[in-house]
Design a protein around this motif. Structure first.
Motif, PDB file in Angstrom:
ATOM      1  N   ILE A  21      58.447 -30.435  69.866  1.00  0.00           N
ATOM      2  CA  ILE A  21      57.214 -29.908  70.467  1.00  0.00           C
ATOM      3  C   ILE A  21      57.335 -28.391  70.451  1.00  0.00           C
ATOM      4  N   LEU A  22      56.293 -27.716  69.997  1.00  0.00           N
ATOM      5  CA  LEU A  22      56.293 -26.253  70.005  1.00  0.00           C
ATOM      6  C   LEU A  22      55.313 -25.749  71.058  1.00  0.00           C
ATOM      7  N   ILE A  23      55.706 -24.670  71.721  1.00  0.00           N
ATOM      8  CA  ILE A  23      54.880 -24.079  72.781  1.00  0.00           C
ATOM      9  C   ILE A  23      54.478 -22.678  72.327  1.00  0.00           C
ATOM     10  N   ASP A  24      53.199 -22.379  72.474  1.00  0.00           N
ATOM     11  CA  ASP A  24      52.656 -21.085  72.033  1.00  0.00           C
ATOM     12  C   ASP A  24      53.305 -19.927  72.799  1.00  0.00           C
ATOM     13  N   VAL A  25      53.599 -18.817  72.086  1.00  0.00           N
ATOM     14  CA  VAL A  25      54.061 -17.609  72.790  1.00  0.00           C
ATOM     15  C   VAL A  25      52.847 -16.811  73.270  1.00  0.00           C
ATOM     16  N   GLU A  26      53.073 -15.912  74.221  1.00  0.00           N
ATOM     17  CA  GLU A  26      51.991 -15.084  74.741  1.00  0.00           C
ATOM     18  C   GLU A  26      52.110 -13.674  74.160  1.00  0.00           C
ATOM     19  N   ARG A  27      51.028 -12.889  74.279  1.00  0.00           N
ATOM     20  CA  ARG A  27      50.902 -11.507  73.775  1.00  0.00           C
ATOM     21  C   ARG A  27      50.675 -11.479  72.254  1.00  0.00           C
ATOM     22  N   SER A  28      50.476 -10.220  71.730  1.00  0.00           N
ATOM     23  CA  SER A  28      50.127 -10.068  70.299  1.00  0.00           C
ATOM     24  C   SER A  28      51.228 -10.575  69.397  1.00  0.00           C
ATOM     25  N   THR A  29      50.824 -11.312  68.401  1.00  0.00           N
ATOM     26  CA  THR A  29      51.809 -11.854  67.475  1.00  0.00           C
ATOM     27  C   THR A  29      51.866 -10.989  66.219  1.00  0.00           C
ATOM     28  N   CYS A  30      52.861 -11.261  65.378  1.00  0.00           N
ATOM     29  CA  CYS A  30      52.936 -10.476  64.137  1.00  0.00           C
ATOM     30  C   CYS A  30      51.732 -10.763  63.251  1.00  0.00           C
ATOM     31  N   TYR A  31      51.120 -11.935  63.408  1.00  0.00           N
ATOM     32  CA  TYR A  31      49.924 -12.237  62.606  1.00  0.00           C
ATOM     33  C   TYR A  31      48.747 -11.395  63.084  1.00  0.00           C
ATOM     34  N   ASP A  32      48.635 -11.198  64.412  1.00  0.00           N
ATOM     35  CA  ASP A  32      47.567 -10.328  64.922  1.00  0.00           C
ATOM     36  C   ASP A  32      47.689  -8.947  64.304  1.00  0.00           C
ATOM     37  N   LEU A  33      48.939  -8.544  64.061  1.00  0.00           N
ATOM     38  CA  LEU A  33      49.201  -7.174  63.619  1.00  0.00           C
ATOM     39  C   LEU A  33      49.376  -7.053  62.110  1.00  0.00           C
ATOM     40  N   GLY A  34      49.248  -8.158  61.403  1.00  0.00           N
ATOM     41  CA  GLY A  34      49.443  -8.104  59.949  1.00  0.00           C
ATOM     42  C   GLY A  34      50.886  -7.822  59.580  1.00  0.00           C
ATOM     43  N   GLN A  35      51.853  -8.210  60.443  1.00  0.00           N
ATOM     44  CA  GLN A  35      53.267  -7.915  60.156  1.00  0.00           C
ATOM     45  C   GLN A  35      54.083  -9.181  59.897  1.00  0.00           C
ATOM     46  N   GLU A  36      53.380 -10.208  59.386  1.00  0.00           N
ATOM     47  CA  GLU A  36      54.093 -11.472  59.216  1.00  0.00           C
ATOM     48  C   GLU A  36      55.227 -11.370  58.194  1.00  0.00           C
ATOM     49  N   LYS A  37      55.076 -10.463  57.202  1.00  0.00           N
ATOM     50  CA  LYS A  37      56.152 -10.341  56.196  1.00  0.00           C
ATOM     51  C   LYS A  37      57.411  -9.772  56.852  1.00  0.00           C
ATOM     52  N   GLU A  38      57.243  -8.770  57.706  1.00  0.00           N
ATOM     53  CA  GLU A  38      58.388  -8.183  58.410  1.00  0.00           C
ATOM     54  C   GLU A  38      59.001  -9.246  59.336  1.00  0.00           C
ATOM     55  N   ALA A  39      58.131  -9.995  60.018  1.00  0.00           N
ATOM     56  CA  ALA A  39      58.608 -10.999  60.975  1.00  0.00           C
ATOM     57  C   ALA A  39      59.412 -12.088  60.280  1.00  0.00           C
ATOM     58  N   PHE A  40      58.991 -12.465  59.079  1.00  0.00           N
ATOM     59  CA  PHE A  40      59.660 -13.500  58.300  1.00  0.00           C
ATOM     60  C   PHE A  40      61.134 -13.136  58.114  1.00  0.00           C
ATOM     61  N   LYS A  41      61.375 -11.803  57.939  1.00  0.00           N
ATOM     62  CA  LYS A  41      62.757 -11.356  57.710  1.00  0.00           C
ATOM     63  C   LYS A  41      63.437 -10.983  59.024  1.00  0.00           C
ATOM     64  N   GLY A  42      62.773 -11.197  60.138  1.00  0.00           N
ATOM     65  CA  GLY A  42      63.382 -10.885  61.437  1.00  0.00           C
ATOM     66  C   GLY A  42      63.214  -9.433  61.825  1.00  0.00           C
ATOM     67  N   ARG A  43      62.193  -8.741  61.268  1.00  0.00           N
ATOM     68  CA  ARG A  43      62.057  -7.312  61.568  1.00  0.00           C
ATOM     69  C   ARG A  43      60.753  -6.968  62.270  1.00  0.00           C
ATOM     70  N   PHE A  44      60.156  -7.907  62.946  1.00  0.00           N
ATOM     71  CA  PHE A  44      58.934  -7.648  63.717  1.00  0.00           C
ATOM     72  C   PHE A  44      59.341  -6.850  64.958  1.00  0.00           C
ATOM     73  N   GLU A  45      58.616  -5.776  65.246  1.00  0.00           N
ATOM     74  CA  GLU A  45      59.088  -4.886  66.311  1.00  0.00           C
ATOM     75  C   GLU A  45      58.357  -5.034  67.630  1.00  0.00           C
ATOM     76  N   ASN A  46      57.388  -5.927  67.687  1.00  0.00           N
ATOM     77  CA  ASN A  46      56.679  -6.121  68.953  1.00  0.00           C
ATOM     78  C   ASN A  46      57.427  -7.133  69.816  1.00  0.00           C
ATOM     79  N   GLN A  47      57.109  -7.189  71.103  1.00  0.00           N
ATOM     80  CA  GLN A  47      57.752  -8.208  71.939  1.00  0.00           C
ATOM     81  C   GLN A  47      56.721  -9.206  72.445  1.00  0.00           C
ATOM     82  N   THR A  48      56.953 -10.476  72.173  1.00  0.00           N
ATOM     83  CA  THR A  48      56.078 -11.521  72.717  1.00  0.00           C
ATOM     84  C   THR A  48      56.702 -12.007  74.033  1.00  0.00           C
TER      85      THR A  48
END
Ligand code: SF4
Ligand code: SF4
Length: 518
Positions: free
Chosen positions: A475-502
């Motif tokens: 079961i997966l539970i949604d995270v809160e706050r802006s995601t890397c997809y909101d910010l167009g940073q999914e490529k960075e996030a894929f490699k573990g380099r997303f800099e925002n905090q959920t």
């Protein structure tokens, strides 16, 4: 050489533009309109939702009303668009039986998209069609396209971003900008482009229209002759205006159902996202209302409304739902590129399974933030591990880019890890996508029964097939706050380099752990 008609209807309100689309499409269906190219602009900025979208889900109503941004609904499917005064629209009205029109919808998109891209190249930019329905310049979108059909007549349309105001788009559409910093907004801007940015100047609107016209002439082997609207067209337009400016058309045909009283699901398909929202009578298990929205394209456009009315008031049992959907597809044969009947069955089934969570103490609103992996929720019993995403770790934490957490109390990851231990589970932090894959494989091969995890809704939407391929239920539970997809940073996030905090939804996590271990 064959001559087609060109109509330049100039800058008009969103209501007039949308009503004109239907006017011309109906006349084309009645064979009263020659093959036609129309150019259009908007006299005030406008937001146009796709035909199957809910305005409330896509648009910031208060902002648009305060700023005088008109809101309307397109006849075509796809996602919500913001149109400034300088943007240009093009539309082709043509008969389906014309030999130049491919019978396969995907090929129609390609034919039209390549014609418009050819026109843009005459302006000196390297524009190319990008499946499913965009025109791009080096990976940045300059135009979106889409179509609809009525009794053998096709309306195919596209936008050309000329001097685009991305900030205004972010404010007008439901993108969570208040949580974004300047550099985050910049990353969204990198996904789109416009003629002014590409050329370093804004070409005159006449030059743009002439280039596009040339592109369509070359692609279809025709020439165009400019002719204004006829009296008959003007009269039919006047009749249609009241409906196209009405709340019934703009809001109500896709009025979202109250979230706390509904069950929902989302399913990403090759043809776009399907969102299901169902209001159900829990006692009788009858569907009171159902809303199927999303950014897919459906031909004919009423197909989705017809399907909803067949499902309304039916029993919510899966065999009944399946029977209704399969016979609807067999009888009506709707064309929904990239979306199959099985996708609708699956999406509805997943919304309905949330019904069983309500007697277990989950609030209706909470069920919108839970996503099943491989098995219905009730079959995920006594999961042994809790997977926690690195993006919820404090940005400055030493462990942000390392596995583990010291539970120092500065972020929700430590609290969640502690909670997992109190249920006898192992907390594991996930540092990037590769780490997630190898962790899931390893857990599966070590005989683990199931997992609970946390991720954002778009990640679930996109990687759901990967979770299913690996085969560990959870079961997966949604995270809160802006995601890397909101910010167009999914490529960075894929490699573990997303800099925002959920942030992890700890109260919902606790309820899920109690449910699975109860
Ligand atoms: S709780 Fe864990 S992840 Fe969060 S800041 Fe502390 S050590 Fe880092
Ligand atoms: S996709 Fe991005 S926001 Fe979503 S869970 Fe992963 S890192 Fe976090």
């Amino acid at each position: 050489m064959e001559t087609w008609r060109l109509i330049d209807t100039g800058a008009r309100s969103a209501t007039e533009n949308m009503a004109l689309d239907e006017t011309l499409l109906e006349l084309k269906a009645a064979e009263k309109l020659p093959h036609t190219l129309r150019f259009l602009q908007f006299s005030t900025p406008a937001v146009l939702v796709g035909h199957h979208q809910s305005v409330e889900e896509e648009v910031r109503l208060d902002y648009c009303q305060n700023k005088g941004i008109e809101i309307n609904r397109r006849l075509t499917g796809g996602g919500a668009l913001y149109w400034g005064r300088k943007e240009l629209g093009w539309e082709i009205f043509i008969s389906q039986k014309d030999l130049r029109i491919p019978s396969k919808i995907e090929e129609l998109y390609q034919k039209m998209g390549e014609a418009a891209a050819t026109g843009l190249r005459h302006l000196g930019i390297r524009a190319h069609f990008r499946p499913r329905n965009d025109i791009e310049i080096q990976g940045r979108k300059i135009s979106g396209t889409g179509g609809t059909e009525l009794s053998g007549a096709i309306l195919f349309q596209g936008t050309i971003l000329v001097d685009f105001d991305v900030d205004e788009m972010l404010r007008a559409l439901r993108i969570p900008t208040e949580k974004l910093q300047d550099k985050e907004i910049e990353s969204i801007k990198e996904r789109v482009t416009c003629l002014k940015w590409e050329l370093g100047r804004t070409p005159s609107i006449q030059t743009i229209k002439a280039s596009l016209t040339k592109g369509f002439e070359e692609s279809f082997g025709v020439r165009f002759e400019n002719k204004p609207l006829t009296i008959e067209e003007e009269n039919l337009l006047k009749i249609k205006l009241p409906y196209f400016s009405s709340q019934d058309y703009i809001f109500k045909i896709r009025n979202s159902l109250p979230r706390r009283k509904t069950l929902s699901s989302l399913l990403k398909t090759p043809g776009g996202l399907i969102r299901i929202s169902i209001a159900i009578d829990i006692k009788t298990q009858v569907i009171n209302q159902i809303l199927i929205t999303g950014d897919f394209f459906a031909y004919p456009k009423r197909a989705i409304f017809d399907l909803e009315s067949l499902l309304k008031n039916s029993k919510s049992s899966l065999p009944r739902i399946e029977e209704i959907i399969r016979s609807f597809f067999a009888d009506k044969k709707p064309q929904i590129p990239g979306v199959k009947e099985g996708h609708f069955i699956q999406a509805i089934e997943e919304a309905l399974q949330k019904m069983y969570l309500l007697p277990q103490g989950f609030k209706g609103e909470e069920t919108h933030h839970l996503f099943p992996v491989l098995k219905p929720f009730r079959e995920v019993r006594k999961p042994e591990v809790l997977l926690l995403p690195y993006c919820a770790k404090e940005v400055e934490c030493l462990y942000r880019n390392l596995p583990g957490c010291e539970q120092c109390g500065r972020c929700s990851v430590g609290d969640a890890a502690q909670m997992a231990r109190s249920f006898g589970m192992d907390p594991i932090t996930i540092q990037n996508y590769e780490d997630l894959e190898s962790t899931l494989h390893h857990l599966k091969h070590s005989g683990v029964r199931g997992f609970i995890g946390s991720c954002c809704e778009p990640f679930y939407g996109k990687h759901r097939p990967d979770f299913e391929r690996i085969g560990l239920p959870g079961i997966l539970i949604d995270v809160e706050r802006s995601t890397c997809y909101d910010l167009g940073q999914e490529k960075e996030a894929f490699k573990g380099r997303f800099e925002n905090q959920t942030h992890l939804n700890l109260s919902l996590l606790k309820r899920v752990l109690e449910y699975c271990h109860g």
